[in-house]
Design a protein around this motif. Structure first.
Motif, mmCIF file in Angstrom:
data_model
loop_
_atom_site.group_PDB
_atom_site.id
_atom_site.type_symbol
_atom_site.label_atom_id
_atom_site.label_comp_id
_atom_site.label_asym_id
_atom_site.label_seq_id
_atom_site.Cartn_x
_atom_site.Cartn_y
_atom_site.Cartn_z
ATOM 1 N N GLN A 25 0.657 -1.170 -0.097
ATOM 2 C CA GLN A 25 -0.001 0.008 -0.071
ATOM 3 C C GLN A 25 0.824 1.102 -0.213
ATOM 4 O OE1 GLN A 25 -2.178 0.520 3.552
ATOM 5 N NE2 GLN A 25 -3.771 1.999 2.350
ATOM 6 N N PHE A 26 1.863 1.038 0.862
ATOM 7 C CA PHE A 26 2.885 2.305 0.720
ATOM 8 C C PHE A 26 3.503 2.782 -0.527
ATOM 9 C CE2 PHE A 26 6.929 4.238 1.465
ATOM 10 C CZ PHE A 26 6.687 5.275 2.479
ATOM 11 N N ARG A 27 3.896 1.518 -1.089
ATOM 12 C CA ARG A 27 4.646 1.845 -2.483
ATOM 13 C C ARG A 27 3.576 2.350 -3.449
ATOM 14 N NH1 ARG A 27 5.141 -1.851 -6.576
ATOM 15 N NH2 ARG A 27 4.230 -3.650 -5.534
ATOM 16 N N LEU A 100 -6.249 0.667 -1.092
ATOM 17 C CA LEU A 100 -6.903 -0.148 -0.218
ATOM 18 C C LEU A 100 -5.765 -1.197 0.280
ATOM 19 C CD1 LEU A 100 -10.417 -0.966 -1.718
ATOM 20 C CD2 LEU A 100 -9.804 1.166 -0.313
ATOM 21 N N SER A 101 -6.010 -1.516 1.735
ATOM 22 C CA SER A 101 -5.306 -2.577 2.215
ATOM 23 C C SER A 101 -6.240 -3.496 2.738
ATOM 24 C CB SER A 101 -4.474 -1.862 3.290
ATOM 25 O OG SER A 101 -5.080 -1.535 4.301
ATOM 26 N N PRO A 102 -5.760 -4.896 3.173
ATOM 27 C CA PRO A 102 -6.616 -5.731 3.854
ATOM 28 C C PRO A 102 -7.537 -5.055 5.124
ATOM 29 C CG PRO A 102 -4.502 -6.765 3.269
ATOM 30 C CD PRO A 102 -4.526 -5.233 2.984
ATOM 31 N N LYS A 107 -17.582 -0.179 5.151
ATOM 32 C CA LYS A 107 -18.252 1.011 5.867
ATOM 33 C C LYS A 107 -17.320 2.401 6.054
ATOM 34 C CE LYS A 107 -20.389 2.441 10.377
ATOM 35 N NZ LYS A 107 -20.542 2.061 11.622
ATOM 36 N N GLU A 108 -16.203 2.119 5.904
ATOM 37 C CA GLU A 108 -15.151 3.193 5.971
ATOM 38 C C GLU A 108 -14.956 3.900 4.682
ATOM 39 O OE1 GLU A 108 -10.193 3.786 6.267
ATOM 40 O OE2 GLU A 108 -11.262 1.954 6.828
ATOM 41 N N MET A 109 -15.049 2.748 3.687
ATOM 42 C CA MET A 109 -14.840 3.583 2.214
ATOM 43 C C MET A 109 -16.179 4.338 1.701
ATOM 44 S SD MET A 109 -11.948 2.583 2.039
ATOM 45 C CE MET A 109 -11.633 3.612 0.617
ATOM 46 N N LEU A 110 -17.232 3.593 2.093
ATOM 47 C CA LEU A 110 -18.514 4.322 1.987
ATOM 48 C C LEU A 110 -18.610 5.668 2.560
ATOM 49 C CD1 LEU A 110 -20.964 1.333 2.267
ATOM 50 C CD2 LEU A 110 -20.387 2.377 0.196
ATOM 51 N N LYS A 111 -18.291 5.807 3.671
ATOM 52 C CA LYS A 111 -18.118 6.991 4.489
ATOM 53 C C LYS A 111 -17.293 8.174 3.775
ATOM 54 C CE LYS A 111 -17.284 9.120 9.073
ATOM 55 N NZ LYS A 111 -16.723 8.705 10.550
ATOM 56 N N LYS A 112 -15.964 7.600 3.266
ATOM 57 C CA LYS A 112 -15.380 8.428 2.706
ATOM 58 C C LYS A 112 -15.894 8.675 1.220
ATOM 59 C CE LYS A 112 -10.531 7.190 4.150
ATOM 60 N NZ LYS A 112 -9.019 6.978 3.761
ATOM 61 N N TYR A 127 -8.247 1.996 -5.672
ATOM 62 C CA TYR A 127 -7.239 0.978 -6.210
ATOM 63 C C TYR A 127 -6.925 0.010 -5.092
ATOM 64 C CZ TYR A 127 -3.773 -2.004 -8.606
ATOM 65 O OH TYR A 127 -3.119 -3.093 -8.897
ATOM 66 N N ASN A 128 -7.215 -1.413 -5.369
ATOM 67 C CA ASN A 128 -6.845 -2.665 -4.305
ATOM 68 C C ASN A 128 -5.692 -3.309 -4.921
ATOM 69 O OD1 ASN A 128 -6.694 -4.707 -2.785
ATOM 70 N ND2 ASN A 128 -8.849 -4.795 -2.339
ATOM 71 N N PRO A 129 -4.493 -3.278 -4.590
ATOM 72 C CA PRO A 129 -3.462 -3.561 -5.228
ATOM 73 C C PRO A 129 -3.455 -5.289 -4.872
ATOM 74 C CG PRO A 129 -2.800 -2.643 -3.417
ATOM 75 C CD PRO A 129 -3.912 -2.113 -3.702
#
Length: 254
Positions: A25-27, A100-102, A107-112, A127-129
């Motif tokens: 995710q950091f990369r 995204l990360s695991p 709920k968090e993504m819908l809030k964002k 993006y979910n790598p």
């Protein structure tokens, strides 16, 4: 007696959360943020940031979010502890990215998504790598709507193109150059340096061969000139001898 206390509202520069949950995710966060900075390096009125808290409403520090990457057109470059919209001519970041990360929850993504919809984001990319899964939303008259066909989608604001291959996401600048990591950029720079060095060496060798050819040509010219001079001297000796014979009454032709 009434005592008035003016309490300064604090807008923290950190939410206490890590920038990323893992190296992958950091990369991706760094790759997108740094390449966007490169893309707009020559435009002083485009601000790019990563993991920066955005406060859209003055007086409400609880209303905030920290996109993994954001782009604000119409705002100058420079250092910031946070993006306080009322101090930025009330310009909201037009483009945001979330990697995204695991650990991310629906709920968090819908809030964002609701936050970005409410506060004026024009383009939102997720993006979910781990799953190599890309989604995007863009603003319409009705708000943020999903991009139905994300493959080869070109961002209206950024001009970059999104390509999802069988294994990864590829991003391309408007001129067709791909987004590259610092390691890739360094390796390519080293390859270019080596190619330039080889080309310079080949040019020097070609120049040396040309000088050697010039030297050989000059030597041939000098030998030809020497042969001409020897022939001329032989002709002169023959003429003098003929003159001497004629002086003695001898026909040199006989």
């Amino acid at each position: 007696m009434t005592i008035s206390l003016d309490c300064e509202i604090l807008y923290p520069d950190s939410d206490g959360q890590p920038m990323a949950d893992n190296t992958l995710q950091f990369r991706w966060i760094v790759l997108i943020k740094e390449n966007l900075e490169l893309l707009f390096a020559d435009q002083p009125d485009v601000f790019v940031a990563g993991d920066l808290l955005w406060y859209p409403v003055e007086g409400h520090p609880e209303i905030r979010v920290a996109p993994d990457a954001l782009v604000a057109f119409g705002r100058p470059k420079g250092e910031r502890g946070s993006y306080r919209q009322w101090e930025e001519d009330n310009i909201a970041p037009q483009v945001v990215f979330e990697i995204l990360s695991p650990g991310n929850r629906l709920k968090e993504m819908l809030k964002k998504q609701e936050f970005y919809n409410d506060y004026g984001v024009e383009e939102y990319y997720i993006y979910n790598p781990d799953r190599n899964d890309l989604h995007g939303l863009y603003r319409t008259a009705e708000g943020l709507r999903a991009i139905e066909e994300i493959q080869n989608w070109i961002s209206p604001r950024l001009g970059i193109r999104f390509v999802v291959t069988g294994t990864t996401l590829e991003l391309y600048r408007p001129d067709g150059r791909p987004f590259l990591s610092f390691l890739d950029l360094e390796q390519r720079a080293e390859q270019e340096r080596q190619r330039a060095e080889q080309a310079d060496q080949q040019a020097r060798q070609a120049d040396q061969r040309a000088r050697q050819a010039d030297q050989r040509a000059e030597q041939e010219r000098q030998r030809a000139e020497q042969e001409r001079q020897r022939a001329q001297q032989a002709d002169q000796r023959a003429e003098r001898l003929a003159a001497q014979l004629r002086a003695l009454g001898i026909d040199p032709e006989g």
